[in-house]
Design a protein around this motif. Structure first.
Motif, short mmCIF file in Angstrom:
data_model
loop_
_atom_site.label_atom_id
_atom_site.label_comp_id
_atom_site.label_asym_id
_atom_site.label_seq_id
_atom_site.Cartn_x
_atom_site.Cartn_y
_atom_site.Cartn_z
N UNK A 95 46.65 39.00 36.04
CA UNK A 95 47.06 38.42 34.75
C UNK A 95 46.23 39.22 33.91
N UNK A 96 46.96 39.47 32.43
CA UNK A 96 46.62 40.17 31.41
C UNK A 96 45.65 38.93 30.59
N UNK A 97 44.46 38.98 30.94
CA UNK A 97 43.66 37.74 30.33
C UNK A 97 42.48 38.57 29.35
N UNK A 98 42.76 39.85 28.80
CA UNK A 98 41.81 40.50 28.18
C UNK A 98 41.35 39.59 26.79
N UNK A 99 42.21 38.62 26.20
CA UNK A 99 41.60 37.81 25.05
C UNK A 99 41.00 36.63 25.72
N UNK A 100 41.04 36.16 26.88
CA UNK A 100 40.29 35.29 27.25
C UNK A 100 38.54 35.22 27.12
N UNK A 101 37.94 34.61 26.42
CA UNK A 101 36.51 34.87 26.38
C UNK A 101 35.90 34.16 27.60
N UNK A 102 35.10 34.85 28.47
CA UNK A 102 34.34 34.05 29.47
C UNK A 102 32.88 34.70 29.66
N UNK A 103 31.93 33.93 29.85
CA UNK A 103 30.59 34.53 30.23
C UNK A 103 30.37 35.07 31.48
N UNK A 104 31.61 35.20 32.40
CA UNK A 104 31.27 35.45 33.67
C UNK A 104 32.13 36.95 33.91
N UNK A 105 31.83 37.55 34.91
CA UNK A 105 32.79 38.69 35.48
C UNK A 105 33.78 38.33 36.13
N UNK A 106 35.03 38.29 35.70
CA UNK A 106 36.00 37.77 36.49
C UNK A 106 37.41 38.37 36.07
N UNK A 107 38.34 37.97 37.02
CA UNK A 107 39.68 38.63 36.66
C UNK A 107 40.77 37.54 36.84
N UNK A 108 41.72 37.14 36.09
CA UNK A 108 42.86 36.19 36.17
C UNK A 108 43.90 36.96 37.12
N UNK A 109 44.42 36.02 38.07
CA UNK A 109 45.57 36.43 38.85
C UNK A 109 46.61 35.28 38.93
N UNK A 110 47.62 35.60 39.62
CA UNK A 110 48.65 34.52 40.06
C UNK A 110 49.09 34.79 41.23
N UNK A 111 49.25 33.80 42.04
CA UNK A 111 49.67 33.82 43.38
C UNK A 111 51.25 34.10 43.36
N UNK A 112 52.12 34.40 44.51
CA UNK A 112 53.25 34.44 44.37
C UNK A 112 54.22 33.56 43.79
N UNK A 113 53.80 32.37 43.57
CA UNK A 113 54.63 31.27 42.91
C UNK A 113 54.53 31.12 41.50
N UNK A 114 53.13 31.96 40.99
CA UNK A 114 52.83 31.73 39.52
C UNK A 114 51.71 31.08 39.30
N UNK A 115 51.13 30.24 40.13
CA UNK A 115 49.95 29.48 39.97
C UNK A 115 48.73 30.38 39.77
N UNK A 116 48.13 30.18 38.38
CA UNK A 116 47.07 31.12 38.11
C UNK A 116 45.81 30.65 39.00
N UNK A 117 44.64 31.61 39.05
CA UNK A 117 43.46 31.26 39.83
C UNK A 117 42.60 32.67 39.14
N UNK A 118 41.33 32.25 39.27
CA UNK A 118 40.30 33.22 38.90
C UNK A 118 39.52 33.82 39.98
N UNK A 119 39.36 35.21 40.11
CA UNK A 119 38.47 35.65 41.10
C UNK A 119 36.89 36.03 40.40
#
Length: 130
Positions: A95-119
């Motif tokens: 997921x394009x989450x460049x504008x979402x501020x976070x203090x962690x090194x992480x990446x947003x993703x979505x499963x095949x049904x569209x539910x979001x989750x963070x790595x």
């Protein structure tokens, strides 16, 4: 003993068998309970996630504000690039989450049904060299 115990996170989706297969591979999990409308898995660390059939389920739109977060999962990983490649290889998407501020090194993703989750990169506990 506690009156209320944590149960299991349940994601609504149109095809629970397919979504369970995605997370089963991602988490190296086993199926623990399967019915006509629900599949539950348990990861090696004991985390339990279930997938419930809902023919009218609509995927969340996070990080866009409309129909945003319905549920959100965080997964700790030791290698962000490798974990993201695995997600994509299993049918998920970044997921394009460049504008979402976070203090962690992480990446947003979505499963095949569209539910979001963070790595989220799990910090190493090794002492810093020097």
């Amino acid at each position: 003993m506690a009156l209320v115990l944590a149960g299991v996170v349940v994601l609504d989706c149109a095809e629970p068998e397919k979504l369970a297969a995605f997370y089963k591979e991602l988490l190296d999990a086993d199926e623990t309970d399967v019915t006509a409308n629900r599949v539950e898995i348990r990861a090696a660390d004991g985390t339990r996630i279930a997938f419930r059939r809902d023919a009218k389920a609509t995927p969340p739109s996070w990080p866009r504000p409309e129909n945003s977060l319905q549920v959100h999962l965080d997964f700790h990983v030791t290698d962000l690039d490798e974990a993201e490649r695995r997600v994509v290889g299993l049918g998920g998407r970044p997921l394009d989450t460049k504008d979402v501020a976070s203090p962690f090194e992480e990446r947003g993703c979505a499963d095949p049904a569209g539910h979001s989750f963070t790595l989220r990169l799990r910090p190493t506990m090794a002492p810093k060299p020097g």
